[in-house]
Design a protein around this motif. Sequence first.
Motif, mmCIF file in Angstrom:
data_model
loop_
_atom_site.group_PDB
_atom_site.id
_atom_site.type_symbol
_atom_site.label_atom_id
_atom_site.label_comp_id
_atom_site.label_asym_id
_atom_site.label_seq_id
_atom_site.Cartn_x
_atom_site.Cartn_y
_atom_site.Cartn_z
ATOM 1 N N VAL A 1 93.072 102.649 16.275
ATOM 2 C CA VAL A 1 92.284 101.663 15.536
ATOM 3 C C VAL A 1 91.855 100.529 16.460
ATOM 4 C CG1 VAL A 1 94.408 100.520 14.724
ATOM 5 C CG2 VAL A 1 92.256 100.129 13.506
ATOM 6 N N TYR A 2 90.602 100.124 16.303
ATOM 7 C CA TYR A 2 90.032 98.988 17.023
ATOM 8 C C TYR A 2 89.680 97.901 16.014
ATOM 9 C CZ TYR A 2 89.513 101.942 21.160
ATOM 10 O OH TYR A 2 89.742 102.751 22.243
ATOM 11 N N LEU A 3 89.858 96.641 16.424
ATOM 12 C CA LEU A 3 89.535 95.496 15.586
ATOM 13 C C LEU A 3 88.488 94.649 16.303
ATOM 14 C CD1 LEU A 3 90.410 93.981 12.942
ATOM 15 C CD2 LEU A 3 91.993 92.673 14.372
ATOM 16 N N PHE A 4 87.432 94.229 15.581
ATOM 17 C CA PHE A 4 86.363 93.459 16.224
ATOM 18 C C PHE A 4 85.996 92.243 15.393
ATOM 19 C CE2 PHE A 4 83.852 96.051 13.299
ATOM 20 C CZ PHE A 4 82.863 95.166 12.869
ATOM 21 N N ARG A 5 85.367 91.284 16.086
ATOM 22 C CA ARG A 5 84.727 90.133 15.448
ATOM 23 C C ARG A 5 83.404 89.875 16.138
ATOM 24 N NH1 ARG A 5 87.274 85.656 12.135
ATOM 25 N NH2 ARG A 5 89.313 86.437 11.561
ATOM 26 N N ILE A 6 82.396 89.550 15.333
ATOM 27 C CA ILE A 6 81.094 89.143 15.852
ATOM 28 C C ILE A 6 80.963 87.639 15.667
ATOM 29 C CG2 ILE A 6 78.591 89.311 15.508
ATOM 30 C CD1 ILE A 6 79.056 92.243 14.693
ATOM 31 N N HIS A 7 80.653 86.937 16.745
ATOM 32 C CA HIS A 7 80.533 85.485 16.730
ATOM 33 C C HIS A 7 79.055 85.079 16.788
ATOM 34 C CE1 HIS A 7 84.885 84.813 17.312
ATOM 35 N NE2 HIS A 7 84.822 85.946 18.000
ATOM 36 N N ASN B 1 72.039 79.497 15.827
ATOM 37 C CA ASN B 1 72.242 79.858 14.437
ATOM 38 C C ASN B 1 72.718 78.674 13.594
ATOM 39 O OD1 ASN B 1 72.767 81.194 12.044
ATOM 40 N ND2 ASN B 1 73.452 83.043 13.084
ATOM 41 N N HIS B 2 72.002 78.400 12.526
ATOM 42 C CA HIS B 2 72.320 77.250 11.688
ATOM 43 C C HIS B 2 73.498 77.492 10.753
ATOM 44 C CE1 HIS B 2 69.914 79.861 9.214
ATOM 45 N NE2 HIS B 2 70.040 79.097 8.150
ATOM 46 N N ILE B 3 73.868 78.736 10.510
ATOM 47 C CA ILE B 3 74.995 79.014 9.602
ATOM 48 C C ILE B 3 76.091 79.831 10.270
ATOM 49 C CG2 ILE B 3 73.637 78.816 7.490
ATOM 50 C CD1 ILE B 3 73.541 81.864 7.386
ATOM 51 N N GLY B 4 75.935 80.201 11.519
ATOM 52 C CA GLY B 4 76.948 80.992 12.199
ATOM 53 C C GLY B 4 76.751 82.483 11.972
ATOM 54 N N ASP C 1 89.836 108.194 13.486
ATOM 55 C CA ASP C 1 89.661 107.070 14.410
ATOM 56 C C ASP C 1 88.989 105.945 13.629
ATOM 57 O OD1 ASP C 1 90.562 108.611 16.696
ATOM 58 O OD2 ASP C 1 88.622 109.618 16.627
ATOM 59 N N ILE C 2 89.454 104.708 13.840
ATOM 60 C CA ILE C 2 89.016 103.605 12.985
ATOM 61 C C ILE C 2 88.543 102.426 13.827
ATOM 62 C CG2 ILE C 2 89.751 101.943 11.226
ATOM 63 C CD1 ILE C 2 91.948 104.098 10.503
ATOM 64 N N LEU C 3 87.379 101.916 13.480
ATOM 65 C CA LEU C 3 86.845 100.666 14.034
ATOM 66 C C LEU C 3 86.562 99.757 12.848
ATOM 67 C CD1 LEU C 3 85.602 98.949 16.342
ATOM 68 C CD2 LEU C 3 83.516 100.292 16.098
ATOM 69 N N ILE C 4 87.256 98.625 12.772
ATOM 70 C CA ILE C 4 87.133 97.744 11.617
ATOM 71 C C ILE C 4 86.997 96.298 12.082
ATOM 72 C CG2 ILE C 4 89.661 97.583 11.360
ATOM 73 C CD1 ILE C 4 89.197 97.330 8.307
ATOM 74 N N GLY C 5 86.196 95.514 11.387
ATOM 75 C CA GLY C 5 86.059 94.116 11.764
ATOM 76 C C GLY C 5 85.103 93.363 10.873
ATOM 77 N N LEU C 6 84.706 92.193 11.362
ATOM 78 C CA LEU C 6 83.934 91.282 10.525
ATOM 79 C C LEU C 6 83.115 90.333 11.380
ATOM 80 C CD1 LEU C 6 86.141 88.289 9.465
ATOM 81 C CD2 LEU C 6 87.164 90.248 10.659
ATOM 82 N N ASN C 7 82.262 89.575 10.712
ATOM 83 C CA ASN C 7 81.550 88.463 11.324
ATOM 84 C C ASN C 7 82.376 87.192 11.134
ATOM 85 O OD1 ASN C 7 79.463 90.345 11.730
ATOM 86 N ND2 ASN C 7 78.546 89.821 9.753
ATOM 87 N N ASP C 8 82.262 86.260 12.051
ATOM 88 C CA ASP C 8 83.193 85.137 12.091
ATOM 89 C C ASP C 8 82.979 84.117 10.977
ATOM 90 O OD1 ASP C 8 85.441 84.189 13.494
ATOM 91 O OD2 ASP C 8 84.250 82.578 14.369
ATOM 92 N N ASN C 9 81.778 84.109 10.379
ATOM 93 C CA ASN C 9 81.474 83.118 9.340
ATOM 94 C C ASN C 9 80.900 83.808 8.106
ATOM 95 O OD1 ASN C 9 80.308 81.957 12.241
ATOM 96 N ND2 ASN C 9 81.803 80.619 11.283
ATOM 97 N N GLU C 10 81.576 84.849 7.637
ATOM 98 C CA GLU C 10 81.044 85.716 6.582
ATOM 99 C C GLU C 10 80.523 84.931 5.382
ATOM 100 O OE1 GLU C 10 80.644 88.967 6.431
ATOM 101 O OE2 GLU C 10 81.898 89.818 8.005
ATOM 102 N N THR C 11 81.350 84.066 4.816
ATOM 103 C CA THR C 11 80.990 83.457 3.535
ATOM 104 C C THR C 11 79.971 82.333 3.673
ATOM 105 O OG1 THR C 11 82.906 81.982 3.625
ATOM 106 C CG2 THR C 11 83.177 84.082 2.470
ATOM 107 N N ALA C 12 79.577 81.997 4.904
ATOM 108 C CA ALA C 12 78.468 81.056 5.075
ATOM 109 C C ALA C 12 77.192 81.615 4.448
ATOM 110 C CB ALA C 12 78.242 80.762 6.556
ATOM 111 N N PHE C 13 77.103 82.927 4.348
ATOM 112 C CA PHE C 13 75.951 83.579 3.708
ATOM 113 C C PHE C 13 75.759 83.067 2.287
ATOM 114 C CE2 PHE C 13 73.884 87.018 1.378
ATOM 115 C CZ PHE C 13 72.911 87.474 2.263
ATOM 116 N N TYR C 14 76.875 82.748 1.618
ATOM 117 C CA TYR C 14 76.832 82.294 0.231
ATOM 118 C C TYR C 14 76.969 80.769 0.122
ATOM 119 C CZ TYR C 14 78.095 87.217 -0.066
ATOM 120 O OH TYR C 14 78.130 88.579 0.102
#
Length: 446
Positions: A364-370, A376-379, A301-314
């Motif tokens: 499989v589930y797909l997610f995004r965190i906003h 938040n100043h960088i998202g 079973d798979i849960l996969i995803g990301l944050n909406d502004n990942e590369t703002a970290f860099y």
Amino acid sequence: MTVQHTKTHIFQTSFGKIIALKEDGVIKAKSIRYARSERFKRAVPEQPSDSEIIFPDKTPVCPQTISPLVEKMIGPTHIENFHPDESTQFLSVIRPDKFTENEKLPVVVWIHGGSHEIGCGDLPTSDPSEWVKEQQIIVVTVSYRLGIFGFLGGDQKRPPNLGLFDLIEALHWIRNYITDFGGDPTNITLLGQSSGGDAIAHLMISEGVEDLFQRVIIQSAPLGLRHSRNKMSAEFLKKTEFFKDETDVLRIADEYRKHVPAVIKYGLKAAMPFGTQYGFPPLCEENETVGKWKLAAGKYDILIGLNDNETAFYLKTSDALNKYFGKGFGLKILDKAVRKTTEFIYGKPAEDFARNIAEAGGNVYLFRIHSKPEYNHIGAAHCMDLPLIFGNEEAWESAGLLKDIPWEFIHKNGKKLRAIWAEFARTGEVSNVSERPEILEIRKYT
């Protein structure tokens, strides 16, 4: 701040008599050695002991250098609490204090991120105590070899993927002994963020992992950087060959940075110079990976995803970029760069991964965190998921990542997210009636 009362607890296990700490509603069996290794050789399993297994005063960590960006965005590293160990195969088991005899709890195995280069399993910012208490689960945190020691090779003298083999040894240990801690060896979920998520995706198609885990949660895996790395890795390997006989491991950690591949030559993938390497055990050739993932679709079973502004970290934390692009039209350019690089490195690869699994009949589930713009100043940047999953306000109080975000907002959303992740770990499903955090989008991919 309340004073925590700490007592010792003894686990009588088939691996040995393990001394643990009981504090604040959880029991922590810390820094248990699961394997042992020599430089550039595969680890061998640690054997059961007749002696008491006692947690060390300092947390073992693979030799590494401090990242100024991590210090700024996540918080300072108190190096006096850590001990560098080249053979860094250790894990910790965190279990609820309140426990019914013969109860078998779901097990979540935390595989930390850090570009396959920095970090360890036991950091205050990834202390799972809140989650363990709230959801009555067991969390096992794993440390493994990184960087030069674990994720760069190319021949028999310096085999690649040693860090991946360490993780496989850890999973064997967990399957063999987690019952003695009250865990269910048939209900194990791997949870990884960033390069930890990348490692999990590749564990799914590794040799020697049969029946070691049933579910995976892959957060912010940089799968867009996994392609066509052989030439870059070979160059990096050659330039660091002289380290093989160096006895000072801290010198190695300091000096290899002078030889990392250039972004101008190899593109964005050079930003993560260490990684899993195809065509060497336990992995297949690169052109076989998608087929292997499709074959694995029915196993996990798979849960996969990301944050909406990942590369703002860099990008949005760079003083140089902010000098020229920090406001007005320049900020619009920077925002566009964040969107494009986030989708290239994290977003589209996660979508492709989910689609391939779904086409093969997998669950499989797909997610995004906003983010919430007023806070938040960088998202929702890279690592934003960590305080949501692990909580621990004190550990995150100086994090630039959370600047101006009220902790009550993190806690409210984090508690709901922890409940959903635990539901998935128990059942492999996320119910349509489960309460969602306001910052989470999640759907079953069909």
